[in-house]
Structure formats: structure tokens, C-alpha cells
Write a protein that holds these residues in place. Structure first.
Motif, PDB file in Angstrom:
ATOM      1  N   TYR A  11       2.453  -6.013  -2.092  1.00  0.00           N
ATOM      2  CA  TYR A  11       2.643  -6.629  -0.780  1.00  0.00           C
ATOM      3  C   TYR A  11       1.290  -6.719  -0.068  1.00  0.00           C
ATOM      4  O   TYR A  11       0.315  -6.077  -0.476  1.00  0.00           O
ATOM      5  N   VAL A  12       1.249  -7.526   0.971  1.00  0.00           N
ATOM      6  CA  VAL A  12       0.007  -7.737   1.706  1.00  0.00           C
ATOM      7  C   VAL A  12      -0.130  -6.678   2.804  1.00  0.00           C
ATOM      8  O   VAL A  12       0.763  -6.519   3.638  1.00  0.00           O
ATOM      9  N   SER A  13      -1.230  -5.963   2.795  1.00  0.00           N
ATOM     10  CA  SER A  13      -1.477  -4.917   3.792  1.00  0.00           C
ATOM     11  C   SER A  13      -1.943  -5.527   5.105  1.00  0.00           C
ATOM     12  O   SER A  13      -2.185  -6.729   5.204  1.00  0.00           O
ATOM     13  N   LYS A  14      -2.108  -4.672   6.130  1.00  0.00           N
ATOM     14  CA  LYS A  14      -2.597  -5.130   7.438  1.00  0.00           C
ATOM     15  C   LYS A  14      -3.972  -5.782   7.319  1.00  0.00           C
ATOM     16  O   LYS A  14      -4.312  -6.678   8.083  1.00  0.00           O
ATOM     17  N   LYS A  15      -4.757  -5.312   6.346  1.00  0.00           N
ATOM     18  CA  LYS A  15      -6.100  -5.854   6.162  1.00  0.00           C
ATOM     19  C   LYS A  15      -6.109  -7.100   5.282  1.00  0.00           C
ATOM     20  O   LYS A  15      -7.167  -7.650   5.000  1.00  0.00           O
ATOM     21  N   GLY A  16      -4.917  -7.520   4.855  1.00  0.00           N
ATOM     22  CA  GLY A  16      -4.830  -8.724   4.033  1.00  0.00           C
ATOM     23  C   GLY A  16      -5.022  -8.485   2.553  1.00  0.00           C
ATOM     24  O   GLY A  16      -5.159  -9.445   1.781  1.00  0.00           O
ATOM     25  N   ASN A  17      -4.997  -7.223   2.139  1.00  0.00           N
ATOM     26  CA  ASN A  17      -5.156  -6.898   0.716  1.00  0.00           C
ATOM     27  C   ASN A  17      -3.808  -6.774   0.027  1.00  0.00           C
ATOM     28  O   ASN A  17      -2.818  -6.373   0.654  1.00  0.00           O
ATOM     29  N   LEU A  18      -3.765  -7.087  -1.263  1.00  0.00           N
ATOM     30  CA  LEU A  18      -2.555  -6.872  -2.043  1.00  0.00           C
ATOM     31  C   LEU A  18      -2.480  -5.398  -2.416  1.00  0.00           C
ATOM     32  O   LEU A  18      -3.428  -4.846  -2.988  1.00  0.00           O
TER      33      LEU A  18
END
Length: 302
Positions: free
Chosen positions: A189-196
Motif C-alpha cells: 500500500y502507499v504510505s503517507k510519504k508516497g512509498n509502496l
């Protein structure tokens, strides 16, 4: 023998109890047919929030036809959810097998070394053995007859309950090259920082367990509208209801379903059908009864 304080009511008495409690009835035939095919007690679950236990009266304006519509909505919602969960479940079985085959052993589920808790492993093996023994599937009989009763992992996974599959995943070791990591890579899933981000094992299994409970409720025709669901899937921060609700409902499990979706396209087809169903019944349903916020679609969008 204990004498139960309440008596069985005839259909006529059930209808009269509605009238005495102030429920509006437009068609006696409709009510009688519903009571004979659905049942007084089951329908009660869709009207208790409109009933005052102190006054023994329904809220003014409560109509039987609306209660019946709410029941029919719940049935359609259950069927829609069950269909989607079935797709999630099938994909999870395939992906679990693919992950386990990293060990290059078709009988890998018999190897306790890939599991963390050995006591839990043996408890799970007992359950797995029972589920295999209960199966009448041709491929299980084939292995009994032709392979000394040894069942390959891809056949075992097909006969396991969703709950048992969840327990297996929960007990897998989680090292860098483990089967769990390979499985979880399908559900980043995509984290708050935009990372998978790969879900933790605790998070992942909470999703599976939540879906498993809702699946069983749907399969057994249990009411899911205005229902507390006693499981706690870990919800991503971006999807949490603020302030936090005191219990979990359909919304929390829908989010778990989203996190374990088979594909974005298939999931959005489901979300659009859900939106249409909610719109068609907006005159009788309450989103809050399912823990769904006003912006629910924004959270369920893939």
C-alpha cells in the motif's frame, strides 16, 4: 424444566403486535407473506433501532414496508460483498501457494521449520488434517489413492477454510526471503510519504481475519446492516474515522477488502455497484449504522 417467559405468537398475533406498537401497515398480505417467508425474529433486527423499549412503541411514522426494504437491501449488500470476498479468497489461495513454493517442496506445509510457533503449528496441522479428511473433492481422493495419502500444498490450500488459511499466514516466519514476504509483496500500500509499503504480518492477518468473519456472516444469511462486527482489522491512518468509533462495522471490513483486492479494476466495479445500491436505498438506510463516513467512496477508491 425452566419455563421461558415468552410465548410463541401466531402470524395473526405477530401482525397485531406490530399494530399495537404503532407500526404503520399498508398491506396485510405483504406483512403475512414476509412473516411466513422471512420470519418475525429475523425482521426484528431491522427495526429494533426504531423501537422504544420503555414505551413499547415504534417511532412515529415507522412503516413495515420500509423495514422490509431494509431487509432486502441487506440481502443485496450481503450478496454483493460475498461475491467480492470470493474473488479475494481465490486470489489469496493462489498467491499463498506461489509464495510457499519458494521452498521447492510440494509437501512444505508438513515442515515445521518455516513456522514461528511450533505449538501453533501443530494445532494448525490438526485443523488442516480434519479439513482434508472431511473433503470429498476428487483431487483429494486422487492423492489418497495414488500418492500414499500425501497431499501437495496446492491441493491442501484449496480445501482449507478462510480462517485456517489466516492462521497459517499468521504463523509463517518473516525473514527477508520468506514465503510471507513474497505473499505480502502482492498487497503493498502507499504510505503517507508516497512509498509502496509491505504490510506487517500482524496487519495482513488482521485483514484476512476480518474478511473471514464477514464472509461467514454473509454465507449464513446473518444481518450485516447496523451490526457490530467483533474483529479489529488494522486500518491505514488515512482511512480511519475521527473520532474513533466504539465498535467495528461493515466499513472497517470493506477497507480490509480493499487492501486485499485482486485488482484495481475489479475492486472499482464492486465500489460502483455498492454506490448504486446505497443510492437506491438512501431513503431507508443510515450510513452511520454501517460505520460509513459521508466520504466513504473517497476511502474505498483504489
Amino acid at each position: 424444566m425452566y419455563r421461558y417467559p415468552k410465548q410463541i405468537l401466531t402470524i395473526e398475533q405477530q401482525i397485531q403486535s406490530y399494530i399495537d406498537a404503532g407500526m404503520e401497515i399498508e398491506s396485510y398480505d405483504q406483512v403475512e407473506d414476509a412473516l411466513r417467508t422471512i420470519g418475525y425474529y429475523r425482521l426484528r433486527g431491522y427495526s429494533f433501532q426504531l423501537y422504544n423499549n420503555d414505551s413499547k412503541k415504534y417511532v412515529v411514522g415507522t412503516k413495515f414496508e420500509n423495514i422490509l426494504q431494509l431487509y432486502q437491501f441487506d440481502q443485496k449488500l450481503s450478496n454483493l460483498i460475498f461475491s467480492m470476498i470470493s474473488k479475494i479468497e481465490v486470489a489469496l489461495r493462489v498467491r499463498l501457494v506461489e509464495a510457499l513454493l519458494i521452498h521447492n517442496d510440494v509437501l512444505i506445509l508438513q515442515d515445521s521449520s518455516i513456522f514461528k510457533d511450533k505449538k501453533m503449528y501443530w494445532r494448525n496441522m490438526s485443523t488442516i488434517s480434519s479439513e482434508i479428511a472431511r473433503s470429498n473433492d476428487v483431487f483429494i481422493k486422487h492423492n489418497f489413492k495414488n500418492h500414499e495419502g500425501e497431499i501437495p500444498v496446492w491441493a491442501i490450500v484449496e480445501v482449507l477454510s478462510f480462517g485456517t488459511m489466516s492462521k497459517i499466514i499468521k504463523n509463517l516466519k518473516t525473514g527477508l526471503d520468506s514465503a510471507y514476504v513474497i505473499l505480502a509483496n502482492n498487497y503493498k500500500y502507499v504510505s503517507k510519504k508516497g512509498n509502496l509499503v509491505r504490510p506487517s504480518q500482524k496487519m495482513f492477518t488482521s485483514w484476512v481475519q476480518g474478511i473471514s468473519i464477514l464472509r461467514n456472516m454473509c454465507a449464513h444469511n446473518s444481518r450485516i446492516y447496523n451490526r457490530t462486527i467483533h474483529t479489529t482489522p488494522e486500518i491505514l491512518d488515512v482511512d480511519k474515522i475521527i473520532p474513533t468509533t466504539s465498535h467495528n462495522g461493515v466499513y472497517q471490513i470493506l477497507l480490509a477488502m480493499k487492501y486485499l483486492r485482486t485488482s484495481n479494476q475489479e475492486w472499482m466495479e464492486f465500489v460502483n455497484k455498492l454506490e448504486k445500491l446505497l443510492e437506491e436505498n438512501q431513503d431507508v438506510i443510515d450510513l452511520a449504522a454501517m460505520n460509513m463516513p459521508i466520504d466513504w467512496k473517497e476511502h474505498l477508491n483504489a
